[in-house]
Design an enzyme around this catalytic site. Structure first.
Site, PDB file in Angstrom:
ATOM      1  N   LYS A  97       0.847  -1.196   0.000  1.00  0.00           N
ATOM      2  CA  LYS A  97       0.000   0.000   0.000  1.00  0.00           C
ATOM      3  C   LYS A  97       0.883   1.247   0.000  1.00  0.00           C
ATOM      4  O   LYS A  97       1.891   1.306   0.706  1.00  0.00           O
ATOM      5  CB  LYS A  97      -0.906  -0.032   1.225  1.00  0.00           C
ATOM      6  CG  LYS A  97      -1.899   1.107   1.339  1.00  0.00           C
ATOM      7  CD  LYS A  97      -2.749   0.937   2.592  1.00  0.00           C
ATOM      8  CE  LYS A  97      -3.749   2.046   2.789  1.00  0.00           C
ATOM      9  NZ  LYS A  97      -4.566   1.847   4.014  1.00  0.00           N
ATOM     10  N   SER A 172      -9.188   2.081   3.568  1.00  0.00           N
ATOM     11  CA  SER A 172      -8.381   2.814   2.609  1.00  0.00           C
ATOM     12  C   SER A 172      -7.413   1.917   1.823  1.00  0.00           C
ATOM     13  O   SER A 172      -6.703   2.397   0.947  1.00  0.00           O
ATOM     14  CB  SER A 172      -7.561   3.882   3.353  1.00  0.00           C
ATOM     15  OG  SER A 172      -6.706   3.296   4.345  1.00  0.00           O
ATOM     16  N   SER A 196      -9.394  -0.377   7.746  1.00  0.00           N
ATOM     17  CA  SER A 196      -8.903  -0.136   6.391  1.00  0.00           C
ATOM     18  C   SER A 196      -8.359  -1.353   5.662  1.00  0.00           C
ATOM     19  O   SER A 196      -8.169  -1.307   4.448  1.00  0.00           O
ATOM     20  CB  SER A 196      -7.826   0.956   6.404  1.00  0.00           C
ATOM     21  OG  SER A 196      -8.391   2.222   6.613  1.00  0.00           O
TER      22      SER A 196
END
Length: 492
Positions: A97, A172, A196
């Site tokens: 990420k 996210s 997330s």
């Protein structure tokens, strides 16, 4: 002098059709590489080819590392052919990420302000994946600074759900989950500050773990002592999650919560199959006053039936005391305000509107209100601890409904079974935030699909620092339940 190593030498072993490589688990790929039946070069080539093909549809990468990945794959192949000892993840591709630092690879934090930022060193979790032999193939999308449950930002646009381009991938860590579901790489580093990892895992039909606080060192968090955020694994099955966690775990001086936490053989100790006889599980569909869709409620009942059939002793618990979004908001938004208020003052025109709105929510939170939120966090921890003294696990839906529309406004209403609810966070993922605050391990598992054809996830929560026991129970449940809940087939 050593003879020239060429990946063609691998071809004397039986070869897999290229179309099958991206469908294999990390554990299976690991075995094939060790047996010289599959080359790290072939794996990297196919994974990058899939990434290039899928990127225009899903928009799940900010950066792809073609040259670096292929160079590392050739090195990994040479090590296999020389008979060198192989690391736990030797030759396996992984993604990271884009709020997690990667040395010499662009890391933007999803922000226009950092579009050209290149860190000089890896985050601890990334360094450990590389030390285990894994090969970085790209940086996945994130909301700006990971600040919301949807994956979009001015830097790159929106990341689409792997099953339906009109729906969000969640957030996210939406890029991590969507890429895993699309069969790009079997291992993804995500992060989880309020759900997330688990939210996008549920949206995309994959496995998302938030391990216990301190099990994976967090070397980037600024408030290490008050930490509620986690660097986590996302994979397609529980065994691969255990494999990845085994590589990342163990104490590190950057994270006080990790000190004294030994590395554990999560994958090596995982036993296939098994039942849940003697395990006591508390369950609840929704915190008091919060909605749950009919589809999720039906999937939850089906999952409970599987748990009963496996010998688990189930007890319904009241949802009182779990509606903690206001507490999470005070802690979370003051943290963001401390970090990003100077940026907002200088560069508001380049930041996500939703980030600015969240910073504004903390503008008038004083020190007393923050300390009261920390008191509430402690009380919540003690509540969960008390419940898990007499029970082994807590079982809930991960989300109250399937993936939201791609254009969902974080501050807009959320629709559940035809009714509008005013808040997205408190009404869509009320069950993920509590365990960020308490530190208990929680895993989201695919549990069928709704009438819209989109995945539904269920969350299993374990005792603090008993992550292996949680993974074992999750693996057993996965084996018993997942085959009976076929998910839609990906069109990639």
């Amino acid at each position: 002098m050593l003879p020239r190593i060429n990946h063609l030498r691998m071809k004397k072993f039986p070869r897999l059709p290229k179309s099958e490589i991206c469908e294999l688990s990390a554990a299976a790929l690991r075995t094939l590489v060790a047996q010289r039946k599959l080359s790290p070069v072939e794996i990297a080539q196919e994974v990058l080819r899939r990434a290039d093909a899928v990127q225009p549809q899903l928009n799940c990468f900010i950066t792809l590392c073609h040259e670096q990945a292929m160079a590392h794959a050739r090195e990994a192949e040479s090590a296999v052919m020389r008979g060198e000892p192989l690391g736990l993840l030797h030759g396996l591709p992984f993604t990271v990420k884009d709020i997690v630092d990667t040395a010499n690879v662009r890391t933007t934090y999803g922000s226009l302000l950092h579009r050209d930022h290149v860190p000089t060193q890896d985050a601890v979790a990334v360094a450990r994946m590389r030390q285990a032999g894994a090969i970085l193939i790209g940086k996945t999308t994130t909301s700006e600074f990971g600040a919301k449950c949807l994956t979009d930002a001015p830097l790159f646009g929106s990341t689409r759900n792997a099953w339906d381009a009109t729906r969000t991938s969640g957030g996210s860590s939406g890029g991590a989950a969507a890429s895993i579901a699309a069969g790009i790489a079997p291992l993804a580093i995500a992060t989880d500050g309020g759900g997330s990892t688990r939210i996008p895992a549920a949206c995309n039909g994959v496995v998302g773990l938030k391990q216990s606080l301190g099990v994976v060192p967090h070397s980037q968090v600024q408030d290490a002592f008050g930490n509620y955020t986690y660097v986590t694994p996302t994979t397609r099955n529980v065994a691969d999650t255990a494999l990845m966690l085994q590589a990342m775990t163990g104490a590190h001086g950057s994270d006080p919560w990790s000190l004294g936490v030994p590395a554990q053989p999560y994958f090596d100790a995982l036993q296939p199959g098994g039942d849940l006889r003697g395990k006591r599980i508390l369950y609840c569909a929704a915190p008091a006053g919060r909605p749950v869709s009919a589809d999720v409620a039906a999937a939850f009942e089906a999952a409970l039936a599987t748990l009963r059939s496996m010998g688990a002793q189930l007890e319904e618990m009241p949802g009182d005391g779990y509606d903690v979004e206001p507490v999470w908001r005070v802690i979370n938004h003051t943290s963001w305000r401390g970090r990003f208020a100077p940026l907002a003052a200088a560069h508001a025109d380049q930041l996500s509107p939703s980030l600015l709105q969240q910073l504004a929510l903390a503008e008038h939170v004083d020190g007393v209100a923050f300390q009261q939120a920390m008191f509430a966090r402690t009380a919540l921890f003690r509540k969960v601890q008390a419940q898990l003294e007499s029970h082994d696990f807590i079982f809930t839906p991960t989300l109250s409904r399937t993936a939201l529309p791609i254009d969902q406004d974080l501050f807009g209403s959320i629709e559940i079974d035809g009714e509008a609810y005013a808040e997205v966070r408190a009404n869509w993922f009320p069950w993920t935030m509590p365990f960020n605050l308490t530190g208990h391990p929680a895993i989201s598992l695919p549990c069928g699909a709704g009438r819209d054809g989109l995945p539904i996830g269920m969350q299993l929560v374990g005792r603090f620092r008993e992550d292996l026991q949680l993974l074992q129970a999750a693996s057993s449940f996965e084996a018993a339940h997942r085959p009976a809940n076929a998910l839609p087939t990906l069109a990639f």
